[in-house]
Design a protein around this motif. Structure first.
Motif, PDB file in Angstrom:
ATOM      1  N   THR A  51      -4.994  -6.414  -1.802  1.00 42.54           N
ATOM      2  CA  THR A  51      -5.860  -5.861  -0.747  1.00 42.54           C
ATOM      3  C   THR A  51      -6.639  -4.620  -1.172  1.00 42.54           C
ATOM      4  OG1 THR A  51      -4.000  -4.550   0.132  1.00 42.54           O
ATOM      5  CG2 THR A  51      -4.395  -6.731   1.110  1.00 42.54           C
ATOM      6  N   HIS A  52      -6.261  -4.001  -2.277  1.00 42.96           N
ATOM      7  CA  HIS A  52      -6.858  -2.717  -2.667  1.00 42.96           C
ATOM      8  C   HIS A  52      -8.374  -2.824  -2.843  1.00 42.96           C
ATOM      9  CE1 HIS A  52      -6.814   1.352  -4.299  1.00 42.96           C
ATOM     10  NE2 HIS A  52      -7.535   0.922  -5.332  1.00 42.96           N
ATOM     11  N   ASP A  53      -8.797  -3.659  -3.778  1.00 45.40           N
ATOM     12  CA  ASP A  53     -10.233  -3.825  -4.005  1.00 45.40           C
ATOM     13  C   ASP A  53     -10.915  -4.518  -2.833  1.00 45.40           C
ATOM     14  OD1 ASP A  53     -10.047  -2.587  -6.464  1.00 45.40           O
ATOM     15  OD2 ASP A  53      -9.942  -4.453  -7.601  1.00 45.40           O
ATOM     16  N   ALA A  54     -10.181  -5.402  -2.162  1.00 45.93           N
ATOM     17  CA  ALA A  54     -10.755  -6.135  -1.033  1.00 45.93           C
ATOM     18  C   ALA A  54     -11.132  -5.201   0.113  1.00 45.93           C
ATOM     19  CB  ALA A  54      -9.767  -7.187  -0.539  1.00 45.93           C
ATOM     20  N   LEU A  55     -10.356  -4.159   0.329  1.00 44.37           N
ATOM     21  CA  LEU A  55     -10.673  -3.212   1.396  1.00 44.37           C
ATOM     22  C   LEU A  55     -11.932  -2.427   1.063  1.00 44.37           C
ATOM     23  CD1 LEU A  55     -10.193  -1.799   4.030  1.00 44.37           C
ATOM     24  CD2 LEU A  55      -8.362  -0.456   2.962  1.00 44.37           C
ATOM     25  N   PHE A  56     -12.032  -1.982  -0.171  1.00 44.69           N
ATOM     26  CA  PHE A  56     -13.259  -1.303  -0.598  1.00 44.69           C
ATOM     27  C   PHE A  56     -14.468  -2.219  -0.408  1.00 44.69           C
ATOM     28  CE2 PHE A  56     -10.721   1.524  -3.641  1.00 44.69           C
ATOM     29  CZ  PHE A  56     -10.932   2.669  -2.884  1.00 44.69           C
ATOM     30  N   ASP A  57     -14.323  -3.466  -0.816  1.00 47.50           N
ATOM     31  CA  ASP A  57     -15.423  -4.429  -0.728  1.00 47.50           C
ATOM     32  C   ASP A  57     -15.840  -4.651   0.729  1.00 47.50           C
ATOM     33  OD1 ASP A  57     -16.985  -6.661  -2.317  1.00 47.50           O
ATOM     34  OD2 ASP A  57     -16.190  -7.622  -0.519  1.00 47.50           O
ATOM     35  N   ALA A  58     -14.849  -4.843   1.600  1.00 50.04           N
ATOM     36  CA  ALA A  58     -15.146  -5.108   3.004  1.00 50.04           C
ATOM     37  C   ALA A  58     -15.821  -3.909   3.664  1.00 50.04           C
ATOM     38  CB  ALA A  58     -13.870  -5.473   3.752  1.00 50.04           C
ATOM     39  N   LYS A  59     -15.356  -2.717   3.339  1.00 49.77           N
ATOM     40  CA  LYS A  59     -15.871  -1.513   4.005  1.00 49.77           C
ATOM     41  C   LYS A  59     -17.249  -1.113   3.499  1.00 49.77           C
ATOM     42  CE  LYS A  59     -14.739   3.299   5.117  1.00 49.77           C
ATOM     43  NZ  LYS A  59     -15.225   3.159   6.501  1.00 49.77           N
ATOM     44  N   PHE A  60     -17.436  -1.148   2.177  1.00 51.43           N
ATOM     45  CA  PHE A  60     -18.660  -0.580   1.615  1.00 51.43           C
ATOM     46  C   PHE A  60     -19.700  -1.613   1.188  1.00 51.43           C
ATOM     47  CE2 PHE A  60     -15.552   2.861   0.949  1.00 51.43           C
ATOM     48  CZ  PHE A  60     -16.202   3.858   1.663  1.00 51.43           C
ATOM     49  N   LYS A  61     -19.286  -2.791   0.753  1.00 52.14           N
ATOM     50  CA  LYS A  61     -20.254  -3.806   0.366  1.00 52.14           C
ATOM     51  C   LYS A  61     -20.623  -4.695   1.543  1.00 52.14           C
ATOM     52  CE  LYS A  61     -19.125  -4.106  -4.564  1.00 52.14           C
ATOM     53  NZ  LYS A  61     -18.685  -5.002  -5.663  1.00 52.14           N
TER      54      LYS A  61
END
Length: 220
Positions: free
Chosen positions: A120-130
């Motif tokens: 979930t680590h990278d996925a959260l960044f992706d969902a929030k910012f990308k």
């Protein structure tokens, strides 16, 4: 010059406060072969404070899921972790710099307890910012983790537990001891803190260089 998301730490309810300025300006300059204390990094005073007592050389990224620069740095972190020598451990410490960042610190520890940080680590960044999903409140964060397989009720119970409260306070004390006022920041073995960094490749190169200094000092 690359700049982290920077904050001034003051005492609030959870020992938290904020003044922030978020900006980044990538540089094309190549990282030097060596680095200078007081320029690209600073030596921290003894006694040294570490995030764990494992005895291994420790690389810590102070980060937040609320920080866009941490999201940008995340792919570099993935490669850095893979490249660290055997016997060197990488750790994440979420920065609870203000009330809006505390839910993300809670989320990290809930995900860690549930064993789902890696997926979930990278996925959260992706969902929030990308993808720019609205992920800010504890409820919105819990919904994100539910999509990725967590039981929402269980996630919220852990995130709001006294255990996580205590860990966040401990993290803030450690971050203050290290003199960290921005994210992402790298701290190596509680002895060295990244400081005046031009770009992410330089931050990775600095980290590897500092790790090698520690390995040399310990006779590895």
């Amino acid at each position: 010059m690359f700049k982290t998301a920077r904050f001034r730490l003051l005492a609030l309810l959870c020992g938290l406060a904020v003044t922030s300025a978020c900006s980044a300006s990538p540089s094309d300059a190549a990282a030097p072969a060596s680095f200078t204390d007081g320029v690209e990094y600073v030596s921290l005073p003894a006694p040294y404070h570490r995030a764990s007592d494992s005895g291994k050389i420790e690389v810590v990224e102070v980060f937040s899921y609320a920080c866009i620069h941490c999201a940008e740095f995340s792919p570099y972190v993935d490669e850095l972790r893979k490249s660290l020598p055997k016997g060197v451990e990488f750790k994440l410490v979420p920065a609870p710099f203000n009330d809006s960042w505390v839910p993300f610190a809670r989320a990290y520890y809930a995900a860690k307890k549930l064993g789902i940080v890696d997926q979930t680590h990278d996925a959260l960044f992706d969902a929030k910012f990308k993808q720019q999903y609205p992920i800010n409140s504890m409820e919105e964060i819990a919904n994100f983790y539910a999509i990725h397989g967590a039981n929402k009720g269980q996630f919220l119970t852990i995130a709001n537990s006294p255990e996580v409260d205590a860990q966040i306070k401990k993290d803030l004390q450690l971050i203050q001891t290290w003199g960290v006022d921005g994210t992402p920041t790298i701290v190596v073995d509680g002895k060295y803190r990244s400081y005046n960094i031009k770009d992410f490749p330089q931050l990775v190169a600095l980290t590897k260089w500092l790790v090698q200094q520690e390995l040399n000092a310990k006779g590895h």
